[in-house]
Design a protein around this motif. Structure first.
Motif, PDB file in Angstrom:
ATOM      1  N   UNK A 344       0.846  -1.197   0.000  1.00  0.00           N
ATOM      2  CA  UNK A 344       0.000   0.000   0.000  1.00  0.00           C
ATOM      3  C   UNK A 344       0.884   1.250   0.000  1.00  0.00           C
ATOM      4  N   UNK A 345       0.545   2.213  -0.855  1.00  0.00           N
ATOM      5  CA  UNK A 345       1.307   3.462  -0.968  1.00  0.00           C
ATOM      6  C   UNK A 345       0.410   4.639  -0.583  1.00  0.00           C
ATOM      7  N   UNK A 346       0.983   5.587   0.166  1.00  0.00           N
ATOM      8  CA  UNK A 346       0.230   6.754   0.622  1.00  0.00           C
ATOM      9  C   UNK A 346      -0.023   7.720  -0.527  1.00  0.00           C
ATOM     10  N   UNK A 347      -1.295   8.049  -0.745  1.00  0.00           N
ATOM     11  CA  UNK A 347      -1.703   9.058  -1.718  1.00  0.00           C
ATOM     12  C   UNK A 347      -2.679   9.998  -1.041  1.00  0.00           C
ATOM     13  N   UNK A 348      -2.213  11.193  -0.707  1.00  0.00           N
ATOM     14  CA  UNK A 348      -3.061  12.139   0.009  1.00  0.00           C
ATOM     15  C   UNK A 348      -3.344  11.632   1.410  1.00  0.00           C
ATOM     16  N   UNK A 349      -4.614  11.454   1.727  1.00  0.00           N
ATOM     17  CA  UNK A 349      -5.038  10.987   3.051  1.00  0.00           C
ATOM     18  C   UNK A 349      -5.384   9.508   3.064  1.00  0.00           C
ATOM     19  N   UNK A 350      -5.043   8.786   2.006  1.00  0.00           N
ATOM     20  CA  UNK A 350      -5.417   7.381   1.913  1.00  0.00           C
ATOM     21  C   UNK A 350      -4.210   6.500   1.590  1.00  0.00           C
ATOM     22  N   UNK A 351      -4.293   5.253   2.072  1.00  0.00           N
ATOM     23  CA  UNK A 351      -3.358   4.211   1.652  1.00  0.00           C
ATOM     24  C   UNK A 351      -4.009   3.458   0.497  1.00  0.00           C
ATOM     25  N   UNK A 352      -3.317   3.413  -0.635  1.00  0.00           N
ATOM     26  CA  UNK A 352      -3.878   2.813  -1.848  1.00  0.00           C
ATOM     27  C   UNK A 352      -3.111   1.530  -2.159  1.00  0.00           C
ATOM     28  N   UNK A 353      -3.856   0.453  -2.378  1.00  0.00           N
ATOM     29  CA  UNK A 353      -3.241  -0.837  -2.688  1.00  0.00           C
ATOM     30  C   UNK A 353      -2.644  -0.788  -4.095  1.00  0.00           C
ATOM     31  N   UNK A 354      -1.343  -1.030  -4.213  1.00  0.00           N
ATOM     32  CA  UNK A 354      -0.654  -1.056  -5.510  1.00  0.00           C
ATOM     33  C   UNK A 354      -0.396  -2.479  -5.985  1.00  0.00           C
ATOM     34  N   UNK A 355      -0.128  -3.385  -5.067  1.00  0.00           N
ATOM     35  CA  UNK A 355       0.087  -4.796  -5.400  1.00  0.00           C
ATOM     36  C   UNK A 355      -0.474  -5.639  -4.258  1.00  0.00           C
ATOM     37  N   UNK A 356      -1.088  -6.780  -4.585  1.00  0.00           N
ATOM     38  CA  UNK A 356      -1.556  -7.701  -3.558  1.00  0.00           C
ATOM     39  C   UNK A 356      -1.671  -9.091  -4.147  1.00  0.00           C
TER      40      UNK A 356
END
Length: 617
Positions: A344-356
């Motif tokens: 998960x990578x931080x984008x703004x105020x959210x953690x966004x799943x990049x790979x799983x």
């Protein structure tokens, strides 16, 4: 074109050519007491970040630069009188940009709050109200306090060192100085009772300054800077002069003490082990078995570490963050045997799943401060969970998950791996995961820094628009027959000097940014909007007739009339010109647009004078 105009252009082009020929014999000036940027050391040597950067640029560009350091007032006076070709470093302000030309910024000046340890750490402007504050007399922070009416208790000094010494002795509540210079002076003069706030009050671009319209020298400096950024020499110089100041100057002594006590404790533990091993010989066999097991684990760890080192070398070559994400996942699976994971990578105020992994069924976005992931990011520390049931804040996506590791990737995100067995992970798993995350964080940091550097090289730092250097490259690229007709709009902002002189440069900056935004929003997506310099903008429109260009000017003027929160009526003077034939010179079209703009500027001033006379009557 009149004969006088032709003669002026001929002389101007000749001077540019002459400047380019003699650009090798240059005299640059700087402050003799402005460490760590530029100063004369105890041995009488000229040194500092700016000095070494100028010499490195001279080396890669073939320039011959002579450097002279003296009192800043003397150096500034000589530069104003044209006795110096340039300055090693100067803060970029709108007022100075009208008088001089500046290179691509090679640094940023941060004005930061300093205070005595034990004093309340300031976090916002409200903490400064009615406090005694030490600043440099006539400096930008002196103007800032006066303009903002923050406090009546202003203590002024001639130099930052004088102010820091006063603050250290108990004079004043806070002091506001340049971050890196103050940290350098604190270290050099052993002012151990001073600390600094992470809150940056004010920042400005810091660049080489040259005489107005010295285009040849400016281009040389910009190209040299870009070459040093590309070959890594700039980063080495930056790390040499500024890398240690953020923590070593403040925390270095504390770390030495911690290491001292750690070694003392380790020595004591070693002595106890040796003592008990001498008395408890029956445990020798078991200890030998334990040691063999440890060696086996170390061999495995060494193999994994070597393979992770190979991954780190691959990450150094990555050009995008997506490539780094793929390497993280490949290493986690093939080296660390983490088969079930989430990146998960931080984008703004959210953690966004990049790979799983396919087994994980979870939301692709989540608040950055929630759950184990949020705690890991917030604290910057790895969390190992042996039994999910014993961890209330854990929110597993299904009941099969029994244990997990959550590792921070610097300030950029987190990597998590889970198991369907409790107590599935060891401390060695944590160490290897942290090593992988450390390499990944450094790769992501490098990619983002390089992206930022590329952005700064071709963008204006105040408005975010493209800069003049980028326009010149695009003119060469787009000046083709298939792009005809090519129209150019040249714009000059009205009343900027009045705003700056009457209401201050902070208001002037906001005035420029608001106008830049309006111009950008009035143009089409494919139009190139550029801040030409100072209060001037240029718009390049390919495949656009002159009438269409005039329509865009009208849209801009209409949009500006709706801006009513400044003390003056917001307006601009604009001129247009269009290239319709392949053999027309695009530079001549640019000059024609500028000429038409100045004619409209003249008409605006005439109308302004008539209005003023009518109001007075």
């Amino acid at each position: 074109m009149g004969s006088g105009r032709k003669l002026f252009l001929t002389v101007f082009l000749f001077l540019l050519y002459a400047l380019n020929i003699f650009a090798g014999n240059l005299l640059f000036g700087g402050d003799s007491n402005y460490p760590p940027y530029e100063y004369i050391d105890e041995s009488g040597n000229i040194t500092g970040f700016n000095v070494e950067l100028a010499r490195a640029i001279a080396k890669v560009t073939g320039l011959e630069i002579e450097i002279r350091l003296d009192e800043w007032g003397k150096i500034r006076s000589d530069f104003d009188d044209g006795k110096l070709d340039g300055l090693l470093g100067m803060a970029v302000t709108p007022r100075r940009a009208e008088q001089f030309d500046f290179s691509v910024p090679h640094n940023t000046l941060y004005m930061t709050l300093f205070f005595r340890k034990g004093t309340k750490k300031p976090d916002s402007e409200s903490d400064l109200h009615n406090k005694a504050i030490v600043v440099q007399r006539g400096g930008v922070m002196h103007d800032y306090l006066l303009e903002k009416h923050i406090t009546d208790q202003i203590i002024t000094v001639e130099a930052p060192l004088e102010g820091l010494k006063l603050l250290s002795k108990g004079v004043g509540y806070y002091g506001i100085f340049g971050k890196y210079q103050a940290l350098y002076l604190i270290k050099e003069y052993n002012l151990k009772n001073l600390a600094f706030s992470d809150w940056v009050i004010y920042e400005r671009d810091y660049a080489f300054a040259v005489q107005k319209d010295n285009v040849a020298l400016l281009n040389k400096l910009n190209k040299g800077l870009l070459l040093l950024i590309k070959n890594g020499e700039y980063n080495k110089l930056y790390e040499k002069w500024f890398g240690p100041l953020d923590w070593k100057a403040v925390y270095g002594g504390r770390i030495v003490k911690i290491l001292y006590y750690a070694f003392a404790i380790l020595a004591l533990v070693t002595l106890l082990i040796l003592f008990w091993s001498w008395f408890l010989k029956k445990m020798v066999k078991q200890r030998t078995l334990d040691l063999n097991e440890k060696l086996k684990e170390n061999r495995i760890l060494k193999e994994k570490a070597e393979r992770l080192h190979d991954i780190a070398l691959q990450m150094e070559k990555c050009k995008t963050e997506e490539e780094v994400y793929d390497l993280i996942v490949n290493a986690a699976r093939s080296i660390l045997s983490f088969d079930v994971y989430s990146l998960d990578i931080l984008e703004g105020e959210e953690l966004v799943v990049k790979r799983k992994s396919p087994e994980i069924d979870c939301p692709l976005r989540a608040p950055k401060d929630k759950g184990i992931a949020g705690k890991t990011l917030l604290t910057g520390k790895t969390i190992m969970i042996d039994d999910i049931k014993s961890t209330p804040e854990a929110r597993p996506v299904n009941d099969r998950i029994k244990s997990a590791i959550s590792v921070p990737i610097g300030e950029y995100g987190i990597f998590q791996t889970i198991s369907y067995r409790p107590y599935a992970f060891t401390k060695y798993d944590v160490r290897m995961a942290e090593l992988l995350a450390l390499h990944a964080a450094e790769a992501i940091r490098r990619i983002r820094v390089q992206k930022r550097e590329r952005y700064l090289a071709f963008h204006d730092s105040l408005t975010g628009l493209y800069n003049r250097a980028f326009l010149e490259e695009e003119l060469n690229r787009l000046d083709t027959e298939r792009n005809l007709p090519i129209s150019i709009i040249f714009i000059d902002v009205n009343m900027l000097k009045t705003v700056n002189d009457t209401y201050g440069h902070f208001t002037g900056d906001n005035y420029l940014k608001e106008i830049a935004k309006a111009i950008k929003e009035s143009c089409r997506h494919e139009d190139l909007v550029v801040r030409w310099g100072g209060d001037e903008f240029v718009i390049l429109l390919i495949k656009t007739e002159r009438e269409k260009a005039k329509e865009i000017v009208k849209r801009i003027e209409m949009k500006l009339t709706k801006i009513n929160h400044f003390p003056v009526q917001v307006s601009v003077a604009a001129g247009t010109a269009t290239k319709t034939l392949p053999d027309e010179d695009i530079q001549q079209i640019l000059r024609e647009a500028e000429k038409n703009m100045y004619e409209n500027k003249r008409l605006f001033k005439v109308q302004l004078q008539k209005t003023k006379a009518s109001d007075e009557a």
